[in-house]
Write a protein that holds these residues in place. Structure first.
Motif, PDB file in Angstrom:
ATOM      1  N   GLU A 674       0.839  -1.217   0.000  1.00  6.74           N
ATOM      2  CA  GLU A 674       0.000   0.000   0.000  1.00  6.74           C
ATOM      3  C   GLU A 674       0.864   1.254   0.000  1.00  6.74           C
ATOM      4  O   GLU A 674       0.556   2.238  -0.697  1.00  6.74           O
ATOM      5  N   ARG A 676       3.893   1.581  -1.242  1.00  5.47           N
ATOM      6  CA  ARG A 676       4.458   1.738  -2.596  1.00  5.47           C
ATOM      7  C   ARG A 676       3.409   2.323  -3.541  1.00  5.47           C
ATOM      8  O   ARG A 676       3.722   3.181  -4.391  1.00  5.47           O
ATOM      9  N   ARG A 677       2.164   1.828  -3.396  1.00 13.16           N
ATOM     10  CA  ARG A 677       1.117   2.371  -4.264  1.00 13.16           C
ATOM     11  C   ARG A 677       0.905   3.863  -4.008  1.00 13.16           C
ATOM     12  O   ARG A 677       0.795   4.670  -4.958  1.00 13.16           O
ATOM     13  N   ASP A 680       3.844   5.757  -5.443  1.00 13.20           N
ATOM     14  CA  ASP A 680       3.764   5.835  -6.915  1.00 13.20           C
ATOM     15  C   ASP A 680       2.711   6.866  -7.350  1.00 13.20           C
ATOM     16  O   ASP A 680       2.956   7.684  -8.255  1.00 13.20           O
TER      17      ASP A 680
END
Length: 818
Positions: A674, A676-677, A680
């Motif tokens: 989560e 990393r999302r 990003d």
């Protein structure tokens, strides 16, 4: 790549296809370059590396899976590599040093066992090269067959060590033994024995696998030993030679105890050690009991053919009685041996089972022959009765002779009823003969001849005594002597009976002496038991020793048999009373210890069913296991049931810890995904964001979303925290530009307003007021004033000072000045 780095001393730049973009600082070390690779690529690089020194440097630098791969490299598993690694890691890395020492110890143990087995095989082969025994020398043939079995076991054990030494890049030389030429002489096919059930072995293997899976990996000395103990357990299940098992178990146990002096094993490892040790002790006790009774398990002699006449009948039924007694002894040995049902039988135990099966088969055939003989004799007696009833003397005499022959072929104890019928018919036949011949002299002469035959060719003492008694009964059945000739026959009959009984006197004297000796030994056992019971302080005695004494006394008592009947019964009553007293003491201790262990099991099962803190439950389970070991003796059956329940409860608690860790790791993995999302998405948003649309609220919201990064493990936390900080820095730059733009816009508005006000003012007073406000603003901002306004600036400063002294200083904020 690694070979280039090691050869170049780290001076070569990394390949851009293999590692991320080079840093501005010094090039990466070989360990750093290796960690930057993907897992599979890194493992392939380690496998391809052929420099032992470079591998040792990596082993002392890396951690985790990569270090395990380095330590498992072929060059570092060779004895020379392990010795060099142990020396280099001695003062630098304790874990690597322990690994090298443990592997060296394992290698040396395997080499020693291989050398011992090879020497043993060569010695056995040398013994088998001696001249082959003749076909009639059964004992020599049996010894040769046993030597061949031991040779095959030694050769199999030697070959079984090959996989273990292959891990150290070493191959065992093949045994150059002519096994086919040394084969023993063939022996008769043994009676088929029931194959042992595979279910106990399978369940034991499943239990071993489950226990091994429960052992947590780590750099501890018990990890490899657990594997060795499970291999030892599989060897016990497969029926490996016990001597080799004992040597291997002794070496393993010594290593285990030496390691335990420095640190304790974890519960799962200790459980494997306890289970395998318990099974070894169970197997060792059974082998010891079997070896103690080895003389009694010698091969049974073949049972004679069913008798064809009275002399052979006596020998035959004596052999049957001995075979029946031998079967009871063999069955008792089998029960006392208590061979574990999970272990494959050793040759000695197989021989015992074969002997029991052979004895049962022989006795079954003898019982069938006896039943048929009884039916035949009954038919003959029926025909004899009919002949006597009809007054047919010659057929009756022939039938009587046949009935006597059939009767003498059968054991006396089995034909008592028929013996009585035969005697009745013999009396009736005698009466018939007396009525027809009016004389008994021929009968007495026949009895005399029979008694004289016993004196000249005696039977075994017990049969001799029985036969003498039978002849005397027959003589007495003829009635009192009425003629001088019959009196002379009676004197000769009595003299012959005395001569026939002489062979029985030593036998009965020997039996009486044996019974007296056995009675004295039983008396000694009773005296020792009574002294032990009366002199022991039962409040502080060793109850385990008391339990052992109770069982040993019973076993020793049974060995001293037979005894005099009347005295033996009195002594047996005393012995059973003493045993009962001792059993009550032991049983009281059993009951206390069973209750203690039931309480431990109940608490462990409650912990297994609870939903409280896993760590606390595990600590309590470990304490319960320690309490279990401190409890004294318990009966075997109850102890095994309680142990299985405790083991199941402990396994459930440890499984809860595994599940808890798995859930925590899954939550952390989900949190990392989560984060990393979010990173990003925020980076993509930041790439297209203009400074005018940035806001502190959006920045706070982003920080809240990536806050779980701080709870992640060190590896992913470093990478994600670096990305987060970089994005925060970029966003703050946007906010800074936004603030500067707003400030510039406000200053520009002030400037334009000033110009408009100056341009629109028509009086000098307004102009002076504006100049005064400008100077106040310059003072508030810390900016210099124009040269022409220096006097006005001094004046404004004096006014501010005076207002401050009066306590009514006005505000010089930007809004107030505007």
């Amino acid at each position: 790549m690694l070979r280039k780095l090691f050869k170049g001393g780290g001076a070569q730049p990394p390949d851009p296809d293999e590692v991320p973009a080079a840093r501005d600082s010094a090039p990466p070390s070989p360990a750093e370059a290796l960690q930057a690779l993907a897992r599979d690529r890194a493992l392939a690089e380690i496998t391809a590396l052929d420099d032992a020194d470079a591998l040792m440097d990596l082993a002392l630098t890396l951690r985790g899976e990569l270090r395990d791969a380095v330590l498992g490299h072929r060059l570092l598993m060779q004895p020379a590599g392990l010795a060099a690694l142990e020396k280099r890691a001695r003062s630098r890395d304790k874990a690597v040093n322990r690994h090298a020492r443990r592997q060296l110890e394992r290698y040396r143990a395997l080499r020693q066992e291989a050398d011992a087995l090879r020497q043993r095989a060569e010695e056995l082969a040398a013994a088998l090269t001696r001249p082959d025994p003749g076909p009639d020398d059964r004992a020599a043939r049996d010894r040769r067959r046993a030597l061949h079995v031991r040779l095959l076991e030694a050769a199999a054990g030697y070959e079984a060590l090959q996989p273990g030494l292959a891990a150290f890049d070493e191959a065992l030389p093949a045994l150059s033994l002519p096994l086919d030429d040394l084969a023993p002489p063939p022996e008769p096919e043994p009676a088929p024995a029931a194959e042992p059930s595979a279910e106990p072995a399978a369940s034991a293997a499943d239990a071993a696998t489950a226990d091994f899976a429960a052992v947590e990996p780590g750099e501890d000395p018990f990890e490899a030993m657990v594997t060795d103990f499970i291999a030892l357990e599989q060897a016990m299940l497969s029926g490996r030679a016990f001597d080799a098992l004992a040597a291997e178990r002794q070496a393993l146990t010594a290593r285990w105890l030496s390691a335990a002096d420095n640190r304790p094993p974890n519960p799962a490892q200790h459980a494997v050690f306890e289970r395998v040790s318990h099974r070894y002790r169970e197997l060792a006790d059974a082998v010891a009991r079997l070896q103690a009774d080895a003389p009694a398990v010698a091969g049974l002699p073949p049972l004679p053919e069913p008798p064809a006449d009275a002399p052979t009948a006596a020998a035959y039924w004596q052999a049957v009685a001995e075979r029946r007694s031998r079967l009871r002894g063999l069955t008792r040995i089998r029960q006392q041996t208590g061979w574990p049902d999970w272990a494959a039988p050793v040759p000695e135990y197989t021989a015992l089972l074969d002997a029991i099966a052979q004895a049962e088969s022989d006795l079954g055939a003898a019982d069938a022959w006896l039943a048929n003989g009884i039916r035949t004799l009954e038919g003959t007696l029926e025909a004899l009765t009919d002949a006597i009833d009809g007054g047919h003397l010659l057929p009756a005499r022939q039938l009587m002779a046949r009935a006597h022959h059939e009767h003498d072929l059968l054991p006396r104890a089995s034909v008592k009823r028929l013996h009585q019928r035969l005697g009745q018919q013999a009396n009736r036949l005698a009466e018939l003969k007396d009525w027809q011949t009016f004389a008994t002299t021929p009968k007495r002469e026949a009895l005399l001849d029979a008694m004289q035959a016993l004196a000249d060719a005696p039977l075994p003492p017990p049969d001799q005594a029985d036969r003498i008694k039978a002849l005397r009964r027959e003589w007495q059945a003829l009635g009192p002597v009425t003629q001088a000739a019959d009196g002379r026959l009676a004197d000769r009959f009595n003299a012959a009976a005395e001569a026939a009984f002489e062979v029985c006197r030593p036998y009965f004297a020997e039996q009486a002496e044996r019974r007296r000796a056995n009675l004295a030994e039983r008396q000694r056992i009773c005296d020792q038991l009574e002294r032990y019971l009366d002199d022991t302080d039962w409040a502080h005695t060793d109850m385990r020793a008391a339990e052992r004494i109770m069982r040993t006394a019973r076993e020793e008592w049974r060995t001293f048999h037979p005894v005099e009947r009347s005295a033996g019964k009195t002594l047996e009553k005393r012995f059973e009373g003493l045993q009962s007293r001792l059993h009550d003491k032991v049983k009281a201790e059993w009951d206390r210890n069973v209750r203690a262990r039931e309480a431990i099991v109940a608490e462990a099962e409650a912990l297994a069913a609870a939903d409280s803190d896993v760590a606390g439950r595990i600590d309590r389970v470990k304490a319960l296991q320690a309490q279990w070991r401190e409890v004294g003796i318990t009966p075997h059956g109850a102890n095994q049931k309680l142990w299985r329940r405790l083991r199941a409860a402990c396994d459930a608690v440890f499984e809860a810890r595994v599940q808890s860790r798995q859930r925590a790791e899954a939550e952390l993995d989900a949190a990392a995904v989560e984060c990393r999302r979010v990173l990003d998405a925020f980076e993509a948003h930041l790439d297209g964001l203009d400074a005018t649309h940035a806001s502190e609220a959006e920045l706070r919201d982003f920080r809240a979303q990536v806050d779980p990064i701080e709870r992640l493990p060190a590896g992913p936390r470093r990478d994600l925290a670096a990305r987060r900080n970089h994005l925060l820095s970029r966003y703050r730059d946007l906010l800074g530009r936004q603030a500067r733009a707003r400030s510039d816009a406000r200053l520009e508005a002030l400037r334009q307003q000033d110009e408009a006000e100056v341009a629109g003012s028509g009086s000098a007073a307004d102009h002076d007021a504006v100049r005064r406000l400008a100077v106040r603003a310059e003072l508030a901002a810390g900016l210099p004033s124009p040269h022409e306004d220096e006097s006005l600036r001094l004046e404004v400063q004096v006014e501010r000072l005076q207002a401050g002294l009066r306590g009514d200083a006005g505000s010089d904020s930007a809004e107030a000045l505007l």
